[in-house]
Design an enzyme around this catalytic site. Sequence first.
Site, short mmCIF file in Angstrom:
data_model
loop_
_atom_site.label_atom_id
_atom_site.label_comp_id
_atom_site.label_asym_id
_atom_site.label_seq_id
_atom_site.Cartn_x
_atom_site.Cartn_y
_atom_site.Cartn_z
N PHE A 169 2.76 6.00 2.77
CA PHE A 169 4.26 6.48 2.35
C PHE A 169 4.16 7.77 1.39
O PHE A 169 5.11 8.28 1.15
CB PHE A 169 4.97 5.27 1.60
CG PHE A 169 5.10 4.18 2.73
CD1 PHE A 169 5.88 4.48 3.90
CD2 PHE A 169 5.03 2.85 2.31
CE1 PHE A 169 6.10 3.38 4.88
CE2 PHE A 169 4.96 2.04 3.34
CZ PHE A 169 5.54 2.09 4.60
N PRO A 188 0.69 -1.38 0.01
CA PRO A 188 0.09 -0.04 -0.03
C PRO A 188 0.82 1.15 -0.02
O PRO A 188 1.80 1.34 0.78
CB PRO A 188 -0.73 -0.03 1.34
CG PRO A 188 -0.85 -1.51 1.44
CD PRO A 188 0.23 -2.10 1.01
N CYS A 189 0.34 2.07 -0.79
CA CYS A 189 1.14 3.62 -0.96
C CYS A 189 0.64 4.52 -0.03
O CYS A 189 1.38 5.24 0.40
CB CYS A 189 0.93 3.94 -2.45
SG CYS A 189 1.32 3.07 -3.79
N GLN A 190 -0.44 4.48 0.55
CA GLN A 190 -1.12 5.66 1.19
C GLN A 190 -0.29 6.13 2.46
O GLN A 190 0.05 7.34 2.36
CB GLN A 190 -2.51 5.37 1.78
CG GLN A 190 -3.52 5.06 0.63
CD GLN A 190 -3.51 3.53 0.42
OE1 GLN A 190 -2.71 2.65 0.47
NE2 GLN A 190 -4.86 3.00 0.11
#
Length: 371
Positions: A80, A76-78
Amino acid sequence: MQKYKTIDLCAGIGGIRKGFEMTGQFCNVLAAEIDASACRTYEHLYKENPKNDLTSEEFKLKAGATDYDVLLAGFPCQTFSRAGLELGFADEEKGIIFSHIADIIKRTRPKAIFLENVDNLVRHDNGKTFEIIISTLEKQLNYKIIGVNYDENGNIKYSGKDFIRNSKNFGVPQNRPRTYIIGFDRIFYGSSVNSLNNFLPVGNDLHLYNDLNDLLEMNAPAKYYMSSGYYQTLIKHKEREHNKGNGFGFVIVNRPDIKAPLANTLLATGGSGKERNLVLDPQPNIPGMIVPGKHSPINDDCVRIMMPREWGKLQGFINYAFLENGIDKFSFPEGTKDGQMYKQFGNSVTIPVIKTMAEFMIECFSRLANN
C-alpha cells in the site's frame, strides 16, 4: 480493574502492543509474526515467541480458542506504500493479509479493533483499496469505525484525512503520517456505539524533545559517516533530479538554517530512509579518515547517517517506552546487526502515537460501559 486482553497480529517487534500496555489497562495474550529476526527481538523484549502465521488455519483456530477483547494489527505496508509497487490487494502475499485479518475478526468477534498502515493506504488505487477495507469492516463485519458516517441513503461517508495522524504531533520530532483505524463491535455494543467521539486524537501533550537537535547523539562513531565517494554520488544524483524539476535526493535534516528540525519518515527499506535523514556531525579527526569497509575516505563535510539508537528514539522505543525508574531497559538481542535494527525500527510504529490511541479507546470503552 480487569485489563482488556489484546492479540498482536503482524506484531513486528511489538510497538503496538507496548503502546497499549503502557496505559496499564491492556495485556497481550497472543501474537503473530513470521519474520525470524523480528521474532527474536520480540521474544527478547516480552519473553514470548510470537512465531505464528496468521494466514494459517492453525493460527486462526488458536485465535478462536483465545479469550480476548481487542485485535491489534500493523498489517504490511509494502503493497500500500508509495515506496512499494502499489499492487494493493493484487499482491497475493501481502495485500491479502487484510483479508486474513478480516477473517479472524469475523470468526472471533473482538469487542474492538486497532489497525495501522502507511498514509498512502487512503489514496491507493484512487481510494478504492481503503474503500474496500472500510466497507468490509463497517458493512460486512458490522464494526463502528471511528471517522465514518452514513448519508440519508445509507451510503458510507468519510474523509481519508480523518484517518491520518502524524507522529510529529505526538511528542517526537519525526514527520511520519500514518493511517489509523479504530472500530467497535456493533453486535456486542448495539446502538451505544453511536455515542462515541467520532474523531481520532490529533496529538498529545508529550514533550520528549524540543526538536531533532535535542534527540541527536553527536560525535558518532566513524562507521556511521559517509565515504566521500558515496557522498559525491548522492550530490550528483540530487543535482540531476533538481535539473529535472524534482525534489528527490538526500536531505541533511539538522542544517543550521533549519529552526526546528524534524526527521523525515523512517523507512524499513533502509537506503532512502537513511539518505533523507542525514546528519551534520563535525568532529576534527573525521574528514579523510580511512574506515575498513568504506571504498573511499570519510567525506570532508562530516555528514553521516543516523545511528540505530536515534531511530529508536524517534519511534519511542528508546528513552520512552522501556524506561523503568529512569533506567532505559530497551535492547536488541546480542548479535543483532545494524541493518536489522534499522529495518525493525523502520517497520515499527511510533509508540507515543499508539499510547494516545489506546487511551482514546479506553475512553470509548468507558462511555460504552456507561450506556
